[in-house]
Design a protein around this motif. Structure first.
Motif, PDB file in Angstrom:
ATOM      1  N   THR A  55      38.648  44.599  45.171  1.00 31.98           N
ATOM      2  CA  THR A  55      37.211  44.328  45.017  1.00 31.98           C
ATOM      3  C   THR A  55      36.360  45.366  45.738  1.00 31.98           C
ATOM      4  OG1 THR A  55      37.365  42.796  46.902  1.00 31.98           O
ATOM      5  CG2 THR A  55      37.498  41.851  44.699  1.00 31.98           C
ATOM      6  N   GLY A  56      36.892  45.959  46.797  1.00 34.80           N
ATOM      7  CA  GLY A  56      36.146  47.006  47.490  1.00 34.80           C
ATOM      8  C   GLY A  56      36.242  48.349  46.805  1.00 34.80           C
ATOM      9  N   ALA A  57      37.422  48.649  46.244  1.00 32.95           N
ATOM     10  CA  ALA A  57      37.629  49.975  45.650  1.00 32.95           C
ATOM     11  C   ALA A  57      37.168  50.062  44.208  1.00 32.95           C
ATOM     12  CB  ALA A  57      39.112  50.337  45.739  1.00 32.95           C
ATOM     13  N   LEU A  58      37.102  48.928  43.523  1.00 33.31           N
ATOM     14  CA  LEU A  58      36.790  48.957  42.088  1.00 33.31           C
ATOM     15  C   LEU A  58      35.424  48.358  41.781  1.00 33.31           C
ATOM     16  CD1 LEU A  58      40.275  47.791  40.749  1.00 33.31           C
ATOM     17  CD2 LEU A  58      39.399  50.137  40.885  1.00 33.31           C
ATOM     18  N   SER A  59      34.532  48.367  42.762  1.00 34.47           N
ATOM     19  CA  SER A  59      33.186  47.851  42.511  1.00 34.47           C
ATOM     20  C   SER A  59      32.417  48.795  41.594  1.00 34.47           C
ATOM     21  CB  SER A  59      32.443  47.691  43.843  1.00 34.47           C
ATOM     22  OG  SER A  59      32.384  48.930  44.523  1.00 34.47           O
ATOM     23  N   GLY A  71      46.323  50.893  34.385  1.00 37.28           N
ATOM     24  CA  GLY A  71      45.239  51.335  35.247  1.00 37.28           C
ATOM     25  C   GLY A  71      44.695  50.179  36.061  1.00 37.28           C
ATOM     26  N   PHE A  72      43.598  50.433  36.753  1.00 35.39           N
ATOM     27  CA  PHE A  72      42.952  49.412  37.577  1.00 35.39           C
ATOM     28  C   PHE A  72      41.500  49.256  37.169  1.00 35.39           C
ATOM     29  CE2 PHE A  72      46.273  51.162  40.431  1.00 35.39           C
ATOM     30  CZ  PHE A  72      47.011  50.003  40.623  1.00 35.39           C
ATOM     31  N   MET A  73      41.115  48.024  36.901  1.00 31.94           N
ATOM     32  CA  MET A  73      39.723  47.709  36.632  1.00 31.94           C
ATOM     33  C   MET A  73      39.480  46.260  37.070  1.00 31.94           C
ATOM     34  SD  MET A  73      39.719  47.368  32.466  1.00 31.94           S
ATOM     35  CE  MET A  73      38.018  46.795  32.447  1.00 31.94           C
ATOM     36  N   LEU A  74      38.324  46.002  37.648  1.00 33.42           N
ATOM     37  CA  LEU A  74      38.057  44.695  38.240  1.00 33.42           C
ATOM     38  C   LEU A  74      37.385  43.764  37.239  1.00 33.42           C
ATOM     39  CD1 LEU A  74      38.121  42.931  40.771  1.00 33.42           C
ATOM     40  CD2 LEU A  74      35.892  43.903  41.395  1.00 33.42           C
ATOM     41  N   VAL A  75      38.012  42.609  37.029  1.00 32.65           N
ATOM     42  CA  VAL A  75      37.464  41.571  36.168  1.00 32.65           C
ATOM     43  C   VAL A  75      37.651  40.242  36.874  1.00 32.65           C
ATOM     44  CG1 VAL A  75      37.675  40.366  33.964  1.00 32.65           C
ATOM     45  CG2 VAL A  75      37.934  42.838  34.042  1.00 32.65           C
ATOM     46  N   VAL A 144      38.688  34.307  39.984  1.00 35.72           N
ATOM     47  CA  VAL A 144      39.854  35.006  40.524  1.00 35.72           C
ATOM     48  C   VAL A 144      39.777  36.477  40.129  1.00 35.72           C
ATOM     49  CG1 VAL A 144      42.368  35.144  40.517  1.00 35.72           C
ATOM     50  CG2 VAL A 144      41.234  32.911  40.401  1.00 35.72           C
ATOM     51  N   ALA A 145      39.959  37.349  41.104  1.00 38.10           N
ATOM     52  CA  ALA A 145      39.890  38.788  40.842  1.00 38.10           C
ATOM     53  C   ALA A 145      41.165  39.270  40.171  1.00 38.10           C
ATOM     54  CB  ALA A 145      39.652  39.542  42.146  1.00 38.10           C
TER      55      ALA A 145
END
Length: 199
Positions: A55-59, A71-75, A144-145
């Motif tokens: 949550t800190g890196a993908l804001s 990959g990484f993406m925040l949902v 939930v992240a």
């Protein structure tokens, strides 16, 4: 008066190996619950830490690609497993189902360990993953992240978190345990049937 040596009963000689086997089995399953709870706590802690980092890196809708499909993406998932929604009751149903699942696992940990000591690890993975997602649900209304994106097809992408990975890993590791449990039940039924025949 001459005393003859005691006659050793066949039943006594047969009981010794059974007793030794029982002692070995008890030693393997001793302290199952403390180990289980410690492992589950570690799993939940790893999950919650990974969510905090994500949550800190993908804001700000940031996306990090590792490959063409991963990959990484925040949902934030506010639905049930798989992102499904059942309206205003979704949160309550999620919490109740998760609590029920954890309670059920807690009741069978020792019994399964008696059948197969290897079951403690997968049950701890499942419980820790469920507890991690439950804690995320309880913290705030965002949900939930989920942040691990895996592209399934050109038009379909699955997004999950570390708790989900622990849950699926635990479920897969439980497969041989369930197979052994089924075999044990069948063997017991055969023994009971043989005992009835010979009685």
């Amino acid at each position: 008066m001459v005393r003859s040596p005691p006659i050793e009963s066949p039943n006594m000689s047969l009981a010794l190996p059974a007793s030794a086997s029982l002692q070995r089995k008890t030693a393997l399953t001793a302290g199952v619950m403390p180990r289980f709870l410690a492992l589950a706590a570690v799993v939940a802690g790893i999950d919650l830490l990974s969510k905090a980092v994500a949550t800190g890196a993908l804001s700000n809708a940031r996306v990090l690609s590792l490959s063409e499909r991963i990959g990484f993406m925040l949902v934030y998932n506010t639905g049930t497993a798989g992102g499904l929604s059942i309206g205003p009751y979704t949160w309550a149903v999620n919490v109740l189902v998760t609590l029920g699942a954890i309670a059920m696992v807690l009741r069978i940990v020792q019994a399964l360990a008696d059948v197969d000591p290897r079951s403690t690890l997968p049950l701890a993975l499942v419980t820790g993953g469920a507890a991690g997602n439950l804690a995320s649900m309880m913290v705030g209304p965002q949900g939930v992240a989920d942040f691990i994106a895996v592209q399934i097809t050109q038009s379909s992408t699955m997004i999950l978190n570390v708790a989900d990975l622990f849950l699926w890993s635990g479920a897969l590791l439980l497969v041989p345990v369930v197979v052994r449990l089924v075999n044990a039940v069948r063997a017991e039924q055969r023994n009971r049937g043989f005992a009835r025949i010979t009685a």
